[in-house]
Design an enzyme around this catalytic site. Structure first.
Site, mmCIF file in Angstrom:
data_model
loop_
_atom_site.group_PDB
_atom_site.id
_atom_site.type_symbol
_atom_site.label_atom_id
_atom_site.label_comp_id
_atom_site.label_asym_id
_atom_site.label_seq_id
_atom_site.Cartn_x
_atom_site.Cartn_y
_atom_site.Cartn_z
ATOM 1 C CG LEU A 79 -1.699 -0.950 1.120
ATOM 2 C CD1 LEU A 79 -2.095 -1.043 2.681
ATOM 3 C CD2 LEU A 79 -2.651 -0.658 0.536
ATOM 4 C CE LYS A 118 -0.490 -0.378 6.567
ATOM 5 N NZ LYS A 118 0.776 -1.824 6.430
ATOM 6 C CD GLU A 178 -1.003 -8.210 8.194
ATOM 7 O OE1 GLU A 178 -1.588 -8.185 6.953
ATOM 8 O OE2 GLU A 178 0.194 -6.937 8.595
ATOM 9 C CB CYS A 433 22.770 8.548 49.344
ATOM 10 S SG CYS A 433 21.973 7.004 49.143
ATOM 11 C CB CYS A 454 19.244 7.798 49.589
ATOM 12 S SG CYS A 454 19.128 8.021 48.048
#
Ligand code: IVH
Length: 692
Positions: A79, A118, A178, A433, A454
Site C-alpha cells: 500500500l 492496518k 494478516e 547518596c 538518600c
C-alpha cells in the site's frame, strides 16, 4: 458410523467457529474435547475416511527442511502511505479527479471508502478449493511467496472448511489477510521462552513471523496466532452464483459475487473468517480523519497492534478503473500512525533511584522522534535485561515507545555495532547518596540501601505522599520538592507542613500567589482519610487497596503501628511479604519519629468512611474479583458499585473469594475460579445482585 463422522465434523467445525472466530462458545471445552475424541476414534478405525478438513487434522504434518515456493495467481501488493492530513487530502483528490475524468463521479460528489485497521503482522494468502483449505502462503516479494500450508492449518481462526451452504461456496477463493499475535499472548510466550532458556522476541510482529516460519508445524501449533481477513486474490464462483452484470468489462474483480469492498468483507465473515469489526464506510476527508483520530486514541487499549488505518475505495468497479501504480493500488492508502519503534545511538547509561531505592538503568540516547515525541532517555529495566539483550554503549539500538508507557530499549542492532563498544558496569554504590547498592537473591531489582538518607528516595517519597491518590496536595510539583530537599529545608513529610507563604515565595519561580496556594493546599490536606494517610507513607508493597484494607481493619493509625506480622497476615489482601514490610516500616525509629512529628504538625486522619448508604444483604462482607472487560462498566465503576453496596474487591482469586465477575478476555482468574467452584457472574449478573 460414516454418518456420525460427518455429523461430528460438522459440529466441531461449528463450535470451533463459535469459539475462535465469533469469540462466543456455546459448549464447554470438555464437551468439545469429548466430540473430538469420538471423531478420533472413528478415524482410527477408518483411516480411509480422514480428510484434510477434518478438525483432527490441524496439527501433525511432518516437519519440512525448506518451504516450497508459491506463485500468486493475483499478486499480493503493498500500500502507498499517507503520513498526515495533507497527504490524505492529496490521495482523496487524486481518486476523485480520476473518477470524474471517467464521468463516474459528480462534481460535488464525495468518494465512499471502506476504512479498516492496518494490522501489524504478516500478510498471508489462504487458498480454498470447493470450500476446503488447500494452501497457505506468505506474501514473499508479492509475486512469489513460501508455502506455509502446514503452519497456517494450526491457526485456530483459519477455517479448514468454509461455513455456510456448500452450494454457495466458490470454486476457488483466495482470502488475504494478516496473521498476528495478541499483546497478552506475546508477553506470555516471551516469558515461556525465557523460562526455557530461549531468546525473547522483540515485538508481537516478530513473534508472529518467527512462529509462521517454523519448519516444524508442531511448534507453530503451540504459538497463539490469529488471522484477520481484509481482502482476496483469485475468485471463481460456481456458475449458479455468477453475477455477469456486476462488471461491464473483464477486470481484476470479474467473478466476485459482490460489488463493494464492504460487502465482500461481510461475505468473508459469513464464510467463517474473522473480519475486523471496527471497519466503516465513510466519505469525505473529514470523516476519514475522524476515524483515524478515534482509532489513534483507542489504539493502546486494543488487544493487538495496529500501525495505522487503511482506506479503500468501496466500489469495486471504481477500484478497477483506478487500477495500480507500480506495486500499490491507486484506490487505497495506508494512513500510518507515527512509528513506535526507531533506531538511534546509545551514548551512555545512567541509573535512576526510585522511591523505594530501586535502581533503574536508563539509556541516554541521541535525540530521536518516536511515535511523534522526541526521546532522549529510555529505560533498560534492570541489570539482567542489559546482559540479556547485550546492549553496549556505542551501539545503535531499537527504541520503542508504545502509547503512554516509558520508552524502552528493545535491542541493539548487531549489524551496526562499531568495533569499539563499552560494556556497562552496574554500580555498587548509589550515585546520589553513596550508600551500598544491594541486590537480593532471586530479585531482578537492585536497591540503594540509603533509605531516607538518600535524597533521591526522599524526593520521590515526598512526591508520592502529596500525589493525587495520597494526600492530594495541589501545586507542590517535582521542581519545588527538589529545591526544598536540596536546600535541606524539608527532610520528611512532616516538614512540608511547617512551610509558610513568605519562605515559599523566596524559591525560584514561586510567586506570592502560588506560595499562598501551596500553603492552602497543605492546610486542606491535614485531614486525610486514614487509608490515604497510610498510602501516603509509602510503605513498600502497600498500594491503594492494601492501605484501604488496613484502614478498615485497624480504624486508627496507632493500632496499625503496633500490629505484629501474625496479626497482619490475617487481613485479606495481606500476605507474608506485605506483612513483613509493614512491620519493618513501623519498627524503624526514623519512621516512628516522622509519625510523631506528623501528629505535632496537626495531621489528623478522619475515621474510615463507613458506607452508610444501602448496604445490600447479598453483598455485605462478600469478596469479589473482577477479570476481563465488562460490556458497559469499567473496572473502577464496577468496583465502586460493589464497595458502595458493602462488598469488597480483591485482586486474586482464592478460597476466600465469593464471586468472580468475568468479562471478555477473562484469563487465568476465571479458570482458577472455575477450579475452585466459585460463583461466576457476568455484568448483568452483578447488576442483578446489586439490585436485589
Ligand atoms: S490491503 C492491494 N488491508 O499492510 C492492497 N493490507 O503495507 C493490499 N495490512 O502487505 C493490502 N492491514 O500486510 C490491506 N486492512 C488491511 C491491512 C493490510 C494490514 C498490511 C498487509 C500489506 C501491508 C501493506
Amino acid at each position: 458410523m460414516k454418518q456420525r463422522l460427518e455429523e461430528l465434523k460438522e459440529q466441531l467445525n461449528y463450535h470451533n467457529h463459535r469459539y475462535y472466530v465469533l469469540d462466543d462458545p456455546v459448549i464447554a471445552d470438555s464437551q468439545y474435547d469429548a466430540l473430538l475424541r469420538e471423531l478420533e476414534h472413528i478415524e482410527q478405525a477408518h483411516p480411509e475416511w480422514v480428510t484434510s478438513d477434518s478438525p483432527t487434522q490441524r496439527v501433525g504434518a511432518a516437519p519440512v527442511s525448506a518451504f516450497a515456493s508459491v506463485t500468486h495467481a493475483v499478486p499480493m501488493l503493498s500500500l502507498g502511505n499517507a503520513f498526515d492530513e495533507s497527504e490524505l487530502i492529496a490521495f482523496d483528490k487524486r481518486v476523485a479527479d480520476a473518477l470524474r475524468a471517467e464521468g463516474l463521479l459528480g462534481a460535488n460528489e464525495a468518494v465512499s471508502y471502506n476504512a479498516e485497521y492496518k494490522f501489524d503482522g504478516l500478510a498471508v494468502s489462504l487458498r480454498y478449493e470447493h470450500g476446503v483449505l488447500v494452501r497457505g502462503s506468505t506474501r514473499g516479494d508479492g509475486y512469489t511467496g513460501e508455502d506455509i500450508t502446514s503452519n497456517v492449518r494450526t491457526i485456530a481462526s483459519v477455517p479448514l472448511r468454509l461455513q455456510g451452504d456448500s452450494r454457495d461456496w466458490p470454486v476457488v477463493l483466495e482470502v488475504r489477510g494478516e496473521v498476528l499475535m495478541h499483546q497478552a499472548d506475546f508477553q506470555a510466550l516471551n516469558q515461556a521462552q525465557l523460562r526455557q532458556g530461549e531468546k525473547a522476541f522483540a515485538n508481537p510482529r516478530n513473534a508472529a513471523a518467527g512462529s509462521l516460519r517454523q519448519l516444524d508445524p508442531r511448534i507453530t501449533a503451540k504459538r497463539p496466532l490469529r488471522f484477520f481477513a481484509y481482502g482476496w486474490g483469485e475468485i471463481q464462483m460456481p456458475a449458479s452464483q455468477e453475477q455477469p452484470d456486476l462488471f461491464t468489462q473483464a477486470t481484476e474483480n470479474t467473478g466476485v459475487p459482490y460489488d463493494s469492498q464492504s460487502a465482500m468483507l461481510d461475505w468473508l465473515q459469513r464464510l467463517g473468517f474473522v473480519v475486523d469489526s471496527h471497519r466503516a464506510v465513510l466519505s469525505g476527508v473529514e470523516a476519514l480523519m475522524d476515524f483515524y483520530q478515534k482509532t489513534a486514541e483507542g489504539r493502546a487499549a486494543l488487544p493487538y497492534e495496529i500501525d495505522g488505518v487503511v482506506y479503500k475505495v468501496d466500489r469495486l468497479d471504481f477500484q478497477d478503473v483506478l487500477g495500480f501504480v507500480a506495486r500499490a493500488p491507486r484506490f487505497a492508502v495506508a494512513h500510518k500512525f507515527p512509528a513506535q519503534e526507531t533506531t538511534t545511538k546509545l551514548i551512555g547509561i545512567d541509573v535512576q533511584v526510585g522511591r523505594t531505592g530501586a535502581i533503574t538503568p536508563v539509556a541516554r540516547l541521541e535525540p530521536v522522534v518516536v511515535g511523534g515525541v522526541t526521546v532522549t532517555n529510555a529505560t533498560l529495566h534492570n541489570e539482567d535485561e542489559i546482559r540479556r539483550k547485550d546492549v553496549r554503549i556505542g551501539d545503535t539500538v531499537i527504541v520503542r515507545r508504545a502509547g503512554d508507557v516509558i520508552p524502552e530499549v528493545v535491542a541493539p542492532v548487531l549489524d551496526l555495532r562499531p568495533e569499539q563498544t563499552e560494556l556497562y558496569v552496574f554500580p555498587t554504590q548509589c550515585p546520589v547518596c553513596d550508600s551500598a547498592i544491594e541486590r537480593v537473591e532471586d530479585e531482578a531489582i537492585a536497591r540503594c540501601t540509603g533509605g531516607l538518607v538518600c535524597a533521591a528516595q526522599r524526593k520521590q517519597s515526598l512526591e508520592h505522599a502529596v500525589s493525587r491518590k495520597a494526600l492530594d496536595v495541589d501545586g507542590l510539583g517535582t521542581k519545588l520538592i527538589e529545591q526544598l530537599v536540596d536546600a535541606d529545608r524539608v527532610k520528611n513529610l512532616a516538614d512540608l507542613f511547617t512551610l509558610n507563604e513568605l519562605e515559599l515565595a523566596s524559591y525560584p519561580r514561586m510567586g506570592a500567589k502560588s506560595a499562598a496556594n501551596v500553603v492552602k493546599a497543605l492546610a486542606a490536606a491535614k485531614t486525610p482519610t486514614l487509608a490515604r494517610l497510610i498510602y501516603a507513607l509509602g510503605i513498600r508493597h502497600v498500594g491503594e487497596a492494601t492501605a484501604k484494607a488496613l484502614a478498615e481493619h485497624f480504624g486508627e493509625l496507632a493500632a496499625l503501628t503496633q500490629a505484629t506480622e501474625e496479626t497482619l497476615v490475617q487481613i485479606d489482601d495481606v500476605g507474608p511479604v506485605v506483612a513483613a514490610s509493614i512491620a519493618h516500616f513501623f519498627a524503624e525509629d526514623h519512621n516512628r519519629e516522622v509519625l510523631a512529628r506528623l501528629e505535632q504538625v496537626g495531621i489528623t486522619p478522619q475515621l474510615p468512611e463507613r458506607q452508610s448508604t444501602a448496604v445490600s444483604e447479598a453483598l455485605a462482607g462478600k469478596t469479589f474479583v473482577l477479570t476481563g472487560t465488562l460490556p458497559t462498566w469499567t473496572r473502577d465503576e464496577a468496583k465502586s458499585h460493589i464497595e458502595q453496596a458493602g462488598g469488597k474487591v480483591t485482586g486474586s482469586v482464592s478460597k476466600k473469594t465469593d464471586f468472580v465477575v468475568a468479562g471478555t478476555e477473562a484469563g487465568s482468574k476465571l479458570t482458577r475460579a472455575q477450579e475452585l467452584g466459585i460463583t461466576i457472574l457476568d455484568e448483568d449478573g452483578l447488576k442483578a445482585l446489586l439490585g436485589s
